[in-house]
Structure formats: structure tokens, C-alpha cells
Write a protein that holds these residues in place. Structure first.
Motif, PDB file in Angstrom:
ATOM      1  N   ARG A 111       0.851  -1.189   0.000  1.00 27.40           N
ATOM      2  CA  ARG A 111       0.000   0.000   0.000  1.00 27.40           C
ATOM      3  C   ARG A 111       0.886   1.238   0.000  1.00 27.40           C
ATOM      4  NH1 ARG A 111      -5.151  -1.166   0.784  1.00 27.40           N
ATOM      5  NH2 ARG A 111      -5.709  -3.212   1.585  1.00 27.40           N
ATOM      6  N   VAL A 112       0.592   2.212  -0.863  1.00 29.28           N
ATOM      7  CA  VAL A 112       1.386   3.430  -0.955  1.00 29.28           C
ATOM      8  C   VAL A 112       1.183   4.272   0.305  1.00 29.28           C
ATOM      9  CG1 VAL A 112       1.790   5.558  -2.252  1.00 29.28           C
ATOM     10  CG2 VAL A 112       1.205   3.456  -3.458  1.00 29.28           C
ATOM     11  N   VAL A 113       2.306   4.723   0.906  1.00 31.41           N
ATOM     12  CA  VAL A 113       2.229   5.576   2.088  1.00 31.41           C
ATOM     13  C   VAL A 113       2.951   6.908   1.886  1.00 31.41           C
ATOM     14  CG1 VAL A 113       1.925   3.658   3.690  1.00 31.41           C
ATOM     15  CG2 VAL A 113       4.236   4.496   3.204  1.00 31.41           C
ATOM     16  N   GLY A 114       3.785   7.023   0.832  1.00 34.44           N
ATOM     17  CA  GLY A 114       4.520   8.268   0.632  1.00 34.44           C
ATOM     18  C   GLY A 114       5.189   8.332  -0.718  1.00 34.44           C
ATOM     19  N   LEU A 115       5.877   9.458  -0.939  1.00 32.81           N
ATOM     20  CA  LEU A 115       6.621   9.708  -2.166  1.00 32.81           C
ATOM     21  C   LEU A 115       7.984  10.265  -1.768  1.00 32.81           C
ATOM     22  CD1 LEU A 115       6.117   9.742  -5.323  1.00 32.81           C
ATOM     23  CD2 LEU A 115       5.819  12.206  -5.038  1.00 32.81           C
ATOM     24  N   ILE A 116       9.056   9.527  -2.066  1.00 33.41           N
ATOM     25  CA  ILE A 116      10.421   9.908  -1.686  1.00 33.41           C
ATOM     26  C   ILE A 116      10.813  11.212  -2.385  1.00 33.41           C
ATOM     27  CG2 ILE A 116      12.867   9.263  -1.873  1.00 33.41           C
ATOM     28  CD1 ILE A 116      11.459   7.538   0.152  1.00 33.41           C
ATOM     29  N   PHE A 117      11.426  12.147  -1.631  1.00 31.82           N
ATOM     30  CA  PHE A 117      11.882  13.379  -2.272  1.00 31.82           C
ATOM     31  C   PHE A 117      13.209  13.907  -1.751  1.00 31.82           C
ATOM     32  CE2 PHE A 117      10.061  15.368   1.396  1.00 31.82           C
ATOM     33  CZ  PHE A 117      10.758  16.558   1.549  1.00 31.82           C
TER      34      PHE A 117
END
Length: 124
Positions: free
Chosen positions: A95-101
């Protein structure tokens, strides 16, 4: 990642893995400290880690004196490097929990997925 445009939003469907296979995204979730996570990035490929903190305000330097404060971010163990920005941060339940930046040699930083979804009108 592979995504589908549904007319109103873009929905991530699967992520390419190091072995060339696909791993299906099963939805989204809220990140939590202690949660096991993974990402598939351009530079480091598939890496695994753990969420250390959520709800963190992070000061990010973009060079030439440009500094931004990013609020309500997710801090993980080190699992990304330059070139991995934009990788989905995914729980071990896919399940997607974030977006690396962003990150450092010691940790990685991700935008909370809920904020990305709301601002860009994307979904899972």
C-alpha cells in the motif's frame, strides 16, 4: 511505476522490480512509525527500510541559499539516493504511504501520500 489515467485522476497500478517483474499496488495507507516499507528507485533499485517518524517538519536545502520547510513529512531509514526522488514509498502490504523526495546518508524523507494525492489529484 505503471499508472492509469481514469479521466479525473492518475492511479498507480504496479511498480517495476529489480528482477524485471511487476509488484501490484494494493491501495494506500497512512504511514506509521515502525512500519516496514520499500521503494523501487532509479538509482538504488528496490530497497527496504522502516518508518522512523511521521508528522515531521523538515528543512530542505536546494542550494544557492534556497531552503524550504516541508511540513508533515515521513522519515525512514536510509533507502534512497539522488535519482530516487519520485519513488513511491510502499508498505510491506503493498500500500502506498509516501513519495520519496529527499534524504541524507542516514535517512530518507517522503511526502505523506495523502498530501500528494490531494495536491496532484492522483489516487491508488
Amino acid at each position: 511505476a505503471i499508472a492509469e489515467h481514469t479521466g479525473r485522476s492518475v492511479e498507480p497500478l504496479a511498480v517495476y522490480m529489480d528482477d524485471g517483474g511487476l509488484r501490484r499496488i494494493m491501495g494506500e495507507d497512512e504511514p506509521a512509525a515502525g512500519m516496514n516499507v520499500w521503494k523501487a528507485g532509479r538509482t538504488t533499485g528496490v530497497t527496504f527500510g522502516r518508518i522512523l517518524y511521521t508528522g515531521v517538519n523538515v528543512k530542505v536545502s536546494y542550494g544557492f541559499g534556497r531552503v524550504r520547510i516541508m511540513r508533515d513529512q515521513v522519515i525512514t531509514t536510509h533507502l534512497a539516493a539522488p535519482g530516487d526522488s519520485g519513488s513511491l514509498l510502499v508498505s510491506d502490504e503493498d500500500r502506498v504511504v509516501g513519495l520519496i523526495f529527499a534524504g541524507s546518508p542516514y535517512y530518507s524523507v517522503a511526502n505523506r501520500w495523502r498530501h500528494v494525492r490531494n495536491l496532484l489529484r492522483v489516487g491508488v
